[in-house]
Scaffold this motif. Structure first.
Motif, PDB file in Angstrom:
ATOM      1  N   THR A 144     -21.515  50.721  63.776  1.00  0.00           N
ATOM      2  CA  THR A 144     -20.389  51.341  64.470  1.00  0.00           C
ATOM      3  C   THR A 144     -19.257  51.603  63.498  1.00  0.00           C
ATOM      4  O   THR A 144     -18.824  50.696  62.772  1.00  0.00           O
ATOM      5  CB  THR A 144     -19.878  50.461  65.621  1.00  0.00           C
ATOM      6  OG1 THR A 144     -20.948  50.237  66.520  1.00  0.00           O
ATOM      7  CG2 THR A 144     -18.706  51.119  66.337  1.00  0.00           C
ATOM      8  N   VAL A 145     -18.746  52.881  63.530  1.00  0.00           N
ATOM      9  CA  VAL A 145     -17.612  53.246  62.685  1.00  0.00           C
ATOM     10  C   VAL A 145     -16.514  53.820  63.590  1.00  0.00           C
ATOM     11  O   VAL A 145     -16.726  54.829  64.271  1.00  0.00           O
ATOM     12  CB  VAL A 145     -18.007  54.277  61.613  1.00  0.00           C
ATOM     13  CG1 VAL A 145     -16.786  54.677  60.791  1.00  0.00           C
ATOM     14  CG2 VAL A 145     -19.085  53.712  60.727  1.00  0.00           C
ATOM     15  N   VAL A 146     -15.369  53.190  63.673  1.00  0.00           N
ATOM     16  CA  VAL A 146     -14.233  53.655  64.479  1.00  0.00           C
ATOM     17  C   VAL A 146     -13.243  54.327  63.549  1.00  0.00           C
ATOM     18  O   VAL A 146     -12.618  53.654  62.712  1.00  0.00           O
ATOM     19  CB  VAL A 146     -13.552  52.497  65.231  1.00  0.00           C
ATOM     20  CG1 VAL A 146     -12.370  53.006  66.045  1.00  0.00           C
ATOM     21  CG2 VAL A 146     -14.564  51.794  66.107  1.00  0.00           C
ATOM     22  N   PRO A 147     -13.106  55.652  63.637  1.00  0.00           N
ATOM     23  CA  PRO A 147     -12.204  56.347  62.718  1.00  0.00           C
ATOM     24  C   PRO A 147     -10.751  55.950  62.977  1.00  0.00           C
ATOM     25  O   PRO A 147     -10.282  55.906  64.113  1.00  0.00           O
ATOM     26  CB  PRO A 147     -12.427  57.827  63.039  1.00  0.00           C
ATOM     27  CG  PRO A 147     -12.985  57.845  64.422  1.00  0.00           C
ATOM     28  CD  PRO A 147     -13.771  56.582  64.569  1.00  0.00           C
ATOM     29  N   ALA A 148     -10.030  55.610  61.977  1.00  0.00           N
ATOM     30  CA  ALA A 148      -8.608  55.258  62.094  1.00  0.00           C
ATOM     31  C   ALA A 148      -7.782  56.517  62.313  1.00  0.00           C
ATOM     32  O   ALA A 148      -8.071  57.570  61.758  1.00  0.00           O
ATOM     33  CB  ALA A 148      -8.132  54.533  60.839  1.00  0.00           C
ATOM     34  N   ARG A 149      -6.720  56.381  63.162  1.00  0.00           N
ATOM     35  CA  ARG A 149      -5.834  57.517  63.397  1.00  0.00           C
ATOM     36  C   ARG A 149      -5.086  57.844  62.110  1.00  0.00           C
ATOM     37  O   ARG A 149      -4.534  56.968  61.455  1.00  0.00           O
ATOM     38  CB  ARG A 149      -4.843  57.191  64.511  1.00  0.00           C
ATOM     39  CG  ARG A 149      -3.823  58.291  64.763  1.00  0.00           C
ATOM     40  CD  ARG A 149      -2.904  57.939  65.906  1.00  0.00           C
ATOM     41  NE  ARG A 149      -3.624  57.929  67.173  1.00  0.00           N
ATOM     42  CZ  ARG A 149      -3.101  57.497  68.318  1.00  0.00           C
ATOM     43  NH1 ARG A 149      -1.882  57.031  68.329  1.00  0.00           N
ATOM     44  NH2 ARG A 149      -3.809  57.509  69.426  1.00  0.00           N
ATOM     45  N   SER A 150      -5.113  59.089  61.768  1.00  0.00           N
ATOM     46  CA  SER A 150      -4.462  59.500  60.532  1.00  0.00           C
ATOM     47  C   SER A 150      -2.946  59.338  60.650  1.00  0.00           C
ATOM     48  O   SER A 150      -2.385  59.261  61.746  1.00  0.00           O
ATOM     49  CB  SER A 150      -4.794  60.957  60.220  1.00  0.00           C
ATOM     50  OG  SER A 150      -4.185  61.805  61.181  1.00  0.00           O
ATOM     51  N   ARG A 180      -0.218  59.862  63.877  1.00  0.00           N
ATOM     52  CA  ARG A 180       0.778  58.889  64.327  1.00  0.00           C
ATOM     53  C   ARG A 180       2.177  59.494  64.326  1.00  0.00           C
ATOM     54  O   ARG A 180       2.972  59.267  65.236  1.00  0.00           O
ATOM     55  CB  ARG A 180       0.732  57.647  63.442  1.00  0.00           C
ATOM     56  CG  ARG A 180      -0.523  56.796  63.628  1.00  0.00           C
ATOM     57  CD  ARG A 180      -0.327  55.405  63.058  1.00  0.00           C
ATOM     58  NE  ARG A 180      -0.065  55.435  61.612  1.00  0.00           N
ATOM     59  CZ  ARG A 180      -1.004  55.391  60.686  1.00  0.00           C
ATOM     60  NH1 ARG A 180      -2.291  55.347  61.049  1.00  0.00           N
ATOM     61  NH2 ARG A 180      -0.684  55.399  59.404  1.00  0.00           N
ATOM     62  N   VAL A 181       2.493  60.289  63.309  1.00  0.00           N
ATOM     63  CA  VAL A 181       3.810  60.932  63.236  1.00  0.00           C
ATOM     64  C   VAL A 181       3.997  61.904  64.395  1.00  0.00           C
ATOM     65  O   VAL A 181       5.050  61.934  65.045  1.00  0.00           O
ATOM     66  CB  VAL A 181       3.979  61.651  61.886  1.00  0.00           C
ATOM     67  CG1 VAL A 181       5.234  62.528  61.904  1.00  0.00           C
ATOM     68  CG2 VAL A 181       4.055  60.646  60.755  1.00  0.00           C
ATOM     69  N   ARG A 182       2.939  62.689  64.678  1.00  0.00           N
ATOM     70  CA  ARG A 182       3.034  63.626  65.794  1.00  0.00           C
ATOM     71  C   ARG A 182       3.217  62.904  67.118  1.00  0.00           C
ATOM     72  O   ARG A 182       3.994  63.334  67.970  1.00  0.00           O
ATOM     73  CB  ARG A 182       1.784  64.506  65.843  1.00  0.00           C
ATOM     74  CG  ARG A 182       1.786  65.640  64.836  1.00  0.00           C
ATOM     75  CD  ARG A 182       0.709  66.658  65.165  1.00  0.00           C
ATOM     76  NE  ARG A 182      -0.616  66.085  65.020  1.00  0.00           N
ATOM     77  CZ  ARG A 182      -1.324  66.128  63.904  1.00  0.00           C
ATOM     78  NH1 ARG A 182      -0.819  66.711  62.813  1.00  0.00           N
ATOM     79  NH2 ARG A 182      -2.544  65.606  63.849  1.00  0.00           N
ATOM     80  N   HIS A 183       2.533  61.791  67.276  1.00  0.00           N
ATOM     81  CA  HIS A 183       2.644  61.029  68.520  1.00  0.00           C
ATOM     82  C   HIS A 183       4.067  60.488  68.700  1.00  0.00           C
ATOM     83  O   HIS A 183       4.660  60.592  69.785  1.00  0.00           O
ATOM     84  CB  HIS A 183       1.642  59.878  68.504  1.00  0.00           C
ATOM     85  CG  HIS A 183       1.709  59.005  69.715  1.00  0.00           C
ATOM     86  ND1 HIS A 183       1.305  59.420  70.958  1.00  0.00           N
ATOM     87  CD2 HIS A 183       2.166  57.724  69.872  1.00  0.00           C
ATOM     88  CE1 HIS A 183       1.492  58.454  71.835  1.00  0.00           C
ATOM     89  NE2 HIS A 183       2.005  57.407  71.203  1.00  0.00           N
ATOM     90  N   ARG A 184       4.601  59.912  67.627  1.00  0.00           N
ATOM     91  CA  ARG A 184       5.960  59.377  67.711  1.00  0.00           C
ATOM     92  C   ARG A 184       6.976  60.491  67.943  1.00  0.00           C
ATOM     93  O   ARG A 184       7.942  60.333  68.693  1.00  0.00           O
ATOM     94  CB  ARG A 184       6.289  58.614  66.428  1.00  0.00           C
ATOM     95  CG  ARG A 184       5.507  57.311  66.282  1.00  0.00           C
ATOM     96  CD  ARG A 184       5.726  56.690  64.917  1.00  0.00           C
ATOM     97  NE  ARG A 184       4.941  55.473  64.763  1.00  0.00           N
ATOM     98  CZ  ARG A 184       4.818  54.817  63.614  1.00  0.00           C
ATOM     99  NH1 ARG A 184       5.423  55.292  62.517  1.00  0.00           N
ATOM    100  NH2 ARG A 184       4.091  53.711  63.555  1.00  0.00           N
ATOM    101  N   PHE A 185       6.774  61.629  67.278  1.00  0.00           N
ATOM    102  CA  PHE A 185       7.675  62.762  67.455  1.00  0.00           C
ATOM    103  C   PHE A 185       7.653  63.251  68.900  1.00  0.00           C
ATOM    104  O   PHE A 185       8.697  63.577  69.476  1.00  0.00           O
ATOM    105  CB  PHE A 185       7.282  63.891  66.493  1.00  0.00           C
ATOM    106  CG  PHE A 185       8.226  65.065  66.520  1.00  0.00           C
ATOM    107  CD1 PHE A 185       9.548  64.932  66.152  1.00  0.00           C
ATOM    108  CD2 PHE A 185       7.778  66.314  66.930  1.00  0.00           C
ATOM    109  CE1 PHE A 185      10.421  66.018  66.175  1.00  0.00           C
ATOM    110  CE2 PHE A 185       8.635  67.397  66.967  1.00  0.00           C
ATOM    111  CZ  PHE A 185       9.959  67.247  66.580  1.00  0.00           C
ATOM    112  N   SER A 186       6.475  63.300  69.502  1.00  0.00           N
ATOM    113  CA  SER A 186       6.363  63.721  70.897  1.00  0.00           C
ATOM    114  C   SER A 186       7.098  62.759  71.820  1.00  0.00           C
ATOM    115  O   SER A 186       7.753  63.179  72.780  1.00  0.00           O
ATOM    116  CB  SER A 186       4.893  63.813  71.304  1.00  0.00           C
ATOM    117  OG  SER A 186       4.247  64.843  70.610  1.00  0.00           O
TER     118      SER A 186
END
Length: 341
Positions: free
Chosen positions: A19-25, A29-35
């Motif tokens: 199992t490989v869980v890709p980390a959020r780039s 994260r910046v876009r999420h916080r900006f939103s």
């Protein structure tokens, strides 16, 4: 020899080791916080817009609410900004609610920008209203505006004895030979000037400043009641302002026939007490002409004016054109209204 067992699970499941869980780039994260920041700012702006709409309709006679209502249209702009921020944040449902607040704000101001559709009246009467700033306004400039615009009726506030002499020297009598005046110091005076004869002049009771009434004998329309109003500013004496606005409404309600009002109401269209004056026979000339907010105070060359407290009202009439005029050395812009009675 022990045989290694495979992963026992549901078909399609992967082994735990695989199992490989890709980390959020970092960009995500910046876009999420900006939103999230946009959502918060958007909702704060919408709340400000809601406050503007509420102040416009508020009927509570409380000093802080009345003073804040002077700036209600500027607060309403918060709803527009909030809707834009919420759309940028892709908060679709929030943006829809913000749009409802924008619609309410537009509805509260719409009548100021849409001309009235009533039929034309026959008798034209150019009217001018001006506050003279404790008698400091430029008398020559004011008389020049009267002459150039063919003014037939002029109402003045803060008329002092010295200012009256300067107006006479500037030639006001040649343009408007009839008058009923109460020149007083300290910004308390007032006056009515007319091209046509005046009779029955009276200084109205129940006011701290000079508030006048007279009857103009118009050669084509006959008797026209004329009022000059100047209620006390609410920051100086709020209870008196409430009582005087009520007194003005009583006087207008008791008036019959054609009538014209020129006033510094120390109140804007967003004040409930002012809009109560327009529930009967009288209409705001700027509203009839679709002239917009028509700001008149304070007159500052770099940034003013910001609120509209100088108004012309009419009963049994219409307004073709309403605009403001700069009178040098006054802190108010004059209001020019081309009425038809």
């Amino acid at each position: 020899m022990v045989q290694q067992q495979g992963f026992a699970g549901y078909p399609g499941d992967a082994a735990a080791d695989d199992t490989v869980v890709p980390a959020r780039s970092r960009a995500d994260r910046v876009r999420h916080r900006f939103s999230r920041v946009l959502l918060v700012l958007g909702w704060l702006s919408v709340v400000v817009g809601c406050a503007g709409v509420a102040l416009h309709y508020a009927s509570w006679a409380q000093r802080e609410i009345v003073l804040a209502a002077s700036f209600a249209p500027y607060l309403m702009l918060g709803a527009v900004a909030g809707a834009a921020l919420l759309l940028l944040a892709r908060g679709w449902r929030s943006a829809l609610l913000a749009g409802a607040v924008v619609a309410a704000a537009l509805f509260s101001q719409l009548t100021l920008f849409v001309p009235d559709g009533k039929a034309d009246y026959a008798v034209e009467m150019p009217v001018m209203q001006s506050n003279l700033y404790f008698g400091k306004a430029d008398a020559d400039a004011l008389v020049r505006e009267v002459r150039d615009n063919g003014i037939e009726l002029l109402t003045l506030e803060e008329l002092t004895p010295e200012m009256l002499l300067r107006l006479e020297a500037a030639g006001l009598d040649a343009e408007l030979p009839y008058r009923y005046v109460a020149p007083l110091g300290g910004g308390a005076g007032g006056g009515i000037f007319s091209r046509h004869p005046l009779r029955d002049g009276v200084t109205l009771e129940g006011f701290e400043l000079a508030n006048l009434r007279a009857t103009m004998l118009h050669p084509r329309r006959g008797p026209v009641t004329v009022f000059q109003f100047h209620p006390v500013p609410p920051p100086l004496n709020f209870p008196a302002w409430v009582d005087e606005m009520r007194r003005i409404r009583e006087l207008l309600t008791a008036t019959s026939g054609p009538a014209v009002v020129g006033a510094d109401f120390n109140a804007t269209f967003d004040h409930y007490a002012y809009r109560q004056l327009l529930t009967g026979r009288f209409a705001d000339a700027a509203e009839l002409a679709g002239a917009g907010r028509l700001t008149s105070w304070p007159e500052q060359p770099s940034w003013g004016p910001v609120i509209g407290i100088d108004r012309v009202l009419v009963a049994e009439g219409q307004a073709e054109d309403v605009r403001t005029l700069v009178i040098p050395d006054s802190d108010h812009r004059a209001v020019l209204a081309r009425l038809r009675l």
